[in-house]
Design an enzyme around this catalytic site. Structure first.
Site, PDB file in Angstrom:
ATOM      1  N   GLU A 153       0.823  -1.178  -0.017  1.00 46.55           N
ATOM      2  CA  GLU A 153      -0.046  -0.164  -0.011  1.00 46.55           C
ATOM      3  C   GLU A 153       0.901   1.323   0.058  1.00 46.55           C
ATOM      4  OE1 GLU A 153      -2.985  -0.007  -0.654  1.00 46.55           O
ATOM      5  OE2 GLU A 153      -3.490  -2.063  -0.206  1.00 46.55           O
TER       6      GLU A 153
HETATM    7  C1  LIG Z   1       3.224  -9.888   1.053  1.00 45.22           C
HETATM    8  C2  LIG Z   1       2.930  -9.070   0.049  1.00 45.22           C
HETATM    9  C3  LIG Z   1       1.550  -8.844  -0.337  1.00 45.22           C
HETATM   10  C4  LIG Z   1       1.094  -7.762  -1.432  1.00 45.22           C
HETATM   11  N1  LIG Z   1      -0.196  -8.044  -1.741  1.00 45.22           N
HETATM   12  C5  LIG Z   1      -0.667  -7.032  -2.874  1.00 45.22           C
HETATM   13  C6  LIG Z   1      -1.913  -7.188  -3.364  1.00 45.22           C
HETATM   14  O1  LIG Z   1      -2.589  -7.766  -2.816  1.00 45.22           O
HETATM   15  N2  LIG Z   1      -2.104  -6.446  -4.611  1.00 45.22           N
HETATM   16  C7  LIG Z   1      -1.009  -5.874  -5.230  1.00 45.22           C
HETATM   17  O2  LIG Z   1      -1.470  -5.068  -6.023  1.00 45.22           O
HETATM   18  N3  LIG Z   1      -0.005  -5.716  -4.900  1.00 45.22           N
HETATM   19  C8  LIG Z   1       0.388  -6.279  -3.696  1.00 45.22           C
HETATM   20  N4  LIG Z   1       1.721  -6.324  -3.202  1.00 45.22           N
HETATM   21  C9  LIG Z   1       2.775  -5.714  -3.675  1.00 45.22           C
HETATM   22  C10 LIG Z   1       2.988  -4.316  -2.943  1.00 45.22           C
HETATM   23  O3  LIG Z   1       2.144  -3.435  -3.249  1.00 45.22           O
HETATM   24  C11 LIG Z   1       4.331  -3.939  -3.621  1.00 45.22           C
HETATM   25  O4  LIG Z   1       5.343  -4.721  -3.410  1.00 45.22           O
HETATM   26  C12 LIG Z   1       4.709  -2.449  -3.268  1.00 45.22           C
HETATM   27  O5  LIG Z   1       3.842  -1.490  -4.075  1.00 45.22           O
HETATM   28  C13 LIG Z   1       6.230  -1.878  -3.870  1.00 45.22           C
HETATM   29  O6  LIG Z   1       6.434  -2.576  -5.227  1.00 45.22           O
HETATM   30  P1  LIG Z   1       7.830  -3.290  -5.588  1.00 45.22           P
HETATM   31  O7  LIG Z   1       7.780  -4.442  -4.689  1.00 45.22           O
HETATM   32  O8  LIG Z   1       7.637  -3.396  -6.893  1.00 45.22           O
HETATM   33  O9  LIG Z   1       8.901  -2.240  -5.285  1.00 45.22           O
HETATM   34  P2  LIG Z   1       9.786  -1.188  -5.925  1.00 45.22           P
HETATM   35  O10 LIG Z   1       8.443  -0.179  -6.404  1.00 45.22           O
HETATM   36  O11 LIG Z   1      10.513  -1.608  -6.928  1.00 45.22           O
HETATM   37  O12 LIG Z   1      10.445  -0.321  -4.688  1.00 45.22           O
HETATM   38  C14 LIG Z   1      11.754  -0.852  -4.214  1.00 45.22           C
HETATM   39  C15 LIG Z   1      12.323   0.377  -3.583  1.00 45.22           C
HETATM   40  O13 LIG Z   1      12.579   1.454  -4.221  1.00 45.22           O
HETATM   41  C16 LIG Z   1      11.823   2.472  -3.453  1.00 45.22           C
HETATM   42  N5  LIG Z   1      11.107   3.703  -4.639  1.00 45.22           N
HETATM   43  C17 LIG Z   1      10.323   3.066  -5.934  1.00 45.22           C
HETATM   44  N6  LIG Z   1      10.103   4.191  -6.416  1.00 45.22           N
HETATM   45  C18 LIG Z   1      10.549   5.235  -5.803  1.00 45.22           C
HETATM   46  C19 LIG Z   1      10.576   6.735  -6.166  1.00 45.22           C
HETATM   47  N7  LIG Z   1       9.898   7.203  -7.279  1.00 45.22           N
HETATM   48  N8  LIG Z   1      11.107   7.461  -5.402  1.00 45.22           N
HETATM   49  C20 LIG Z   1      11.577   7.000  -4.000  1.00 45.22           C
HETATM   50  N9  LIG Z   1      12.097   5.760  -3.802  1.00 45.22           N
HETATM   51  C21 LIG Z   1      11.374   4.683  -4.589  1.00 45.22           C
HETATM   52  C22 LIG Z   1      10.806   1.888  -2.709  1.00 45.22           C
HETATM   53  O14 LIG Z   1      10.444   2.989  -1.656  1.00 45.22           O
HETATM   54  C23 LIG Z   1      11.459   0.746  -2.122  1.00 45.22           C
HETATM   55  O15 LIG Z   1      12.245   0.982  -1.161  1.00 45.22           O
HETATM   56  C24 LIG Z   1       2.060  -7.088  -2.120  1.00 45.22           C
HETATM   57  C25 LIG Z   1       3.498  -7.329  -1.610  1.00 45.22           C
HETATM   58  C26 LIG Z   1       3.808  -8.235  -0.799  1.00 45.22           C
HETATM   59  C27 LIG Z   1       5.306  -8.429  -0.350  1.00 45.22           C
END
Ligand SMILES: Cc1cc2nc3c(=O)[nH]c(=O)nc-3n(C[C@H](O)[C@H](O)[C@H](O)COP(=O)(O)OP(=O)(O)OC[C@H]3O[C@@H](n4cnc5c(N)ncnc54)[C@H](O)[C@@H]3O)c2cc1C
Length: 601
Positions: A443
């Site tokens: 989220e």
């Molecule tokens: C157990 C679990 C359940 C989940 N359930 C759902 C679900 O039901 N539905 C769903 O849709 N998703 C779900 N998710 C996904 C979750 O919402 C994402 O993992 C989350 O939004 C982060 O995206 P990412 O993993 O691609 O990380 P990334 O976006 O790649 O981020 C990696 C790091 O980079 C940083 N970062 C990224 N962009 C920027 C920026 N522009 N500026 C500064 N820092 C940045 C972030 O803060 C983070 O520290 C779930 C994830 C997990 C682990």
């Protein structure tokens, strides 16, 4: 294992926060809640408490130890979940806070949130099936047409089907504008969906006959970026004729998670055989806007879940510290004297008091935010509704991130209080620590929340929201003064409010002069200092309420209120003084990590 009962959440505390601090019983004076009274509130809380302690909590460890399995393309959940799910549905929380038109009973969110907190403290991933389904059904209720409501919303709100939020793709996590899943219009009115989603919680299971995925996708020819993303209902099985037919939604894998192991998070593949039907929710290209309304709701619930997870671990630590004998008082000379319980050591009490201040501060903020949501929907005048909506919007990133980040610290302290036993899986604190970590990630990560708070809410939104927050702090200060709370505490919190407002204006000045990067460089420090202030404000309220209650105390709850005053003192005397140093980092735009080049790591 621990030989003491863990209440998970302290009932006295929840009652204190709801009624003595927030006066939730007064919500029934608003026409939207007139059907209710404190009796209906207390009845729901009582039922939720019992379900949490007697049914959900005993299944927590077994579900953590045996996560869902994928075999022959389908996921099966832990057998305990089959017994739990119907009881969760029966509790009625899926749509209790929705109006009668959606099958609900217009229960204030303040109360349903408190009830949900018990379920989350007892077994977060089991509770996940409920709030994910509610969130998904609420999207259809808010933006779907009558046909979608009749077909999908109703069976979701009554628990026949569950729901998911299917946003994330491998290349689109924080950056949802990069969603690639496609939607091709057809003559039949539906769209053909093709693409892959990952991490979808509750995206496959064997609890119900159908799962409804609220999915972000791009209609063919849509503009690039955020303005080309639409929202679709994509069921696993679609209603056709009198029954349900396969809708070409495949489970391509399950994620092997370190926490939240009772609910599967899966990789979904849509339309491999070209037969995945999606049904547009609302208007084309407005998907992100719709989703954001729901994500704000979800962010408050993440804060509640974080506070609840830290609460379960805090109570475990208190119980353990009372019974674990180790060492003697500083200065004790007799080596043959019996050992004392570790709760007698000042440093253990430091760790416990810090957990208490974080847990009860975060819980108070979560319930206060839910109350603002109730007032934003039902307050008597448009001005009052607008004011509450403004506060809710400003406080949402704080309620989510403070509880998640500091909750994780509190969970680590619970492990620490248990010493080496805390580092073993025979004891529960390590499991709650693993569960808690998710809350800083999903989220919207903490980094993303900090940019939302500083960039969008505090600066771009103008100074109305912050000015309203300062008015609320002044109101709490007035209450605290009347109740006899120490003037030094009151001045510390109001002074911090003025300092944060001054800093925000300065940072806004950087953006006005074109240097947005300088403004945003320390957004996470800004979120931190803002959170310290907001939690200080919550503790000022709690100190005032504790003093008010102590004045007429005759229920033997003196110790409870003294504990509240000590926790308020702790937060205001040890955390509020950190604000100037954090503010200086933001103001000076200290540039160590900005200068750091990728090659230097
Ligand atoms: C157990 C679990 C359940 C989940 N359930 C759902 C679900 O039901 N539905 C769903 O849709 N998703 C779900 N998710 C996904 C979750 O919402 C994402 O993992 C989350 O939004 C982060 O995206 P990412 O993993 O691609 O990380 P990334 O976006 O790649 O981020 C990696 C790091 O980079 C940083 N970062 C990224 N962009 C920027 C920026 N522009 N500026 C500064 N820092 C940045 C972030 O803060 C983070 O520290 C779930 C994830 C997990 C682990």
């Amino acid at each position: 294992m621990a030989d003491h009962d863990n209440p998970l959440l302290d009932d006295r505390d929840v009652d204190f926060l709801l009624y003595d601090v927030l006066h939730a019983e007064r919500l029934v004076e608003l026409s939207g809640f007139a059907e209710h009274g404190r009796e209906t509130f207390d009845l729901l809380l009582k039922t939720a408490r019992r379900l949490a302690r007697e049914v959900l909590y005993p299944a927590f460890k077994p579900m953590d130890e045996a996560p869902p399995k994928l075999a022959q393309g389908r996921v099966t959940v832990h057998p305990s979940m089959h017994a739990i799910y119907p009881k969760l549905v029966e509790l009625g929380l899926l749509n209790a806070s929705r109006p009668a038109a959606a099958g609900g009973i217009d229960l204030p969110l303040t109360i349903s949130t408190a009830a949900l907190a018990y379920l989350m403290a007892a077994n977060g991933s089991a509770a996940g099936f409920v709030f994910l389904t509610t969130g998904a059904a609420h999207l259809i209720e808010a933006f779907g047409d009558e046909a979608l409501k009749a077909t999908y919303m109703r069976p979701m709100y009554d628990g026949t089907w569950t729901g998911t939020m299917a946003l994330t793709e491998p290349q689109a996590g924080s950056s949802l504008s990069d969603v690639k899943t496609t939607a091709t219009p057809t003559a039949g009115g539906h769209y053909l969906i093709r693409g892959s989603k990952t991490f979808i919680s509750g995206g496959d299971h064997d609890l119900t006959e159908n799962i409804v995925n609220l999915t972000l996708a791009r209609i063919d020819g849509a503009p690039p970026g955020i303005k080309g993303v639409s929202l679709f209902v994509v069921p696993r099985r679609r209603p056709e004729g009198a029954g349900l037919v396969d809708n070409d939604v495949q489970t391509a894998g399950v994620i092997h998670k370190i926490g939240w192991r009772g609910i599967p998070s899966v990789i979904l593949s849509f339309g491999e055989a070209g037969g995945c039907h999606g049904f547009l929710v609302g208007e084309p290209h407005k998907g992100i806007g719709y989703m954001f309304q729901m994500m704000n709701e979800a962010r408050i619930l993440v804060g509640v879940s974080a506070a609840a997870t830290a609460s379960a671990a805090y109570h475990e630590a208190v119980g353990y510290a009372r019974v674990r004998p180790q060492g003697r008082k500083v200065g004790a000379r007799d080596p043959a004297a019996p050992q004392i319980p570790i709760i007698e050591h000042a440093d253990v009490r430091r760790m416990l008091l810090r957990q208490k201040a974080i847990v009860e501060g975060a819980l108070c903020l979560s319930l206060a935010a839910s109350r603002y949501a109730d007032l934003a929907a039902h307050a008597a005048t448009p001005e009052a509704r607008k004011r509450s909506a403004l506060l809710l919007d400003l406080l949402t990133p704080v309620a989510k991130s403070f509880a998640a980040e500091k909750g994780f610290e509190a969970n680590a302290l619970s492990v620490q209080v248990h010493g080496g036993y805390g580092y073993s899986s025979e004891y529960l604190p390590e499991a709650w620590l693993r569960d808690q970590k998710l809350n800083t990630i999903h989220e919207g990560t903490t980094g993303i929340q900090s940019m939302d708070l500083l960039g969008r809410k505090a600066v771009a939104g103008g100074d109305a929201a912050l000015a309203t927050l300062l008015e609320e702090i002044a109101e709490a200060a007035g209450r605290a003064r009347r109740a006899g709370v120490a003037t030094t505490w009151i001045d510390a919190v109001t002074g911090a409010g003025a300092a944060v407002a001054g800093l925000t204006a300065e940072l806004g000045g950087y953006a006005m002069s074109g240097d947005v990067e300088k403004m945003m460089l320390h957004s996470v420090d800004y979120l931190e200092l803002f959170s310290v202030l907001v939690i200080g404000w919550q503790w000022l309220h709690q100190a005032a309420a504790a003093r008010e209650q102590l004045a007429g105390e005759d229920r033997g709850l003196g110790d409870f209120y003294e504990g509240k005053l000590c926790a308020a003192q702790y937060w205001i005397s040890t955390e509020i003084p950190r604000i100037p140093a954090l503010a200086e980092l933001c103001r000076s735009a200290e540039d160590s990590y900005a200068r750091m080049k990728p090659a230097w790591f």
